[in-house]
Design a protein around this motif. Sequence first.
Motif: not given
Length: 186
Positions: A36-51
């Motif tokens: 039926g067309g294109r199916r999009f997916g997303f990948a995220a890169l996240v950094v987490v810290g307490d400083q």
Amino acid sequence: MAQRDNRQGGRDRDERDSEFVDKLVHINRVAKVVKGGRRFGFAALVVVGDQKGRVGFGHGKAREVPEAIRKATESAKREMIFVPLRSGRTLHHDVTGRHGAGRVVLRAAPAGTGIICGGPMRAVFETLGVQDVVAKSLGSSNAYNMVRATFDALKRQNHPKDIAAARGLKYSTLQARRQEIIGSEE
């Protein structure tokens, strides 16, 4: 009454999570071509810290961006490491890190220098709580490889007390030698 207790528990969790600062480093959109067309997916890169010396990174994939970011944030909180900092503002010593074709060089810097480095590494240092550092990325500019190489370098960071114990010296003796070296360079 059970409803109120449940809300209170949620508030405690939010307060515990609020001690962490998270930065979105990279989002990748991928398309799968279907009938039926294109199916999009997303990948995220996240950094987490307490400083305050703890930092982690995570990767999450989903059909929608917010869900990918949420997954990446949870993954980052599970995989946190502790990095010893000198005076709570910079690294103890210069170090290099590698991951794949990505290579980074991290250098301790005097007070007032600021964070001098590229984008993905900047997110790591800001969430870690480093205020003065000079870093250079060599090789791959891929955000994933740069972050992983930075973490490889941070894992190699040693506290002078650990080095003194390994050498059988007193911490004060080791610090005195460091001051002699710094004095002779100026």
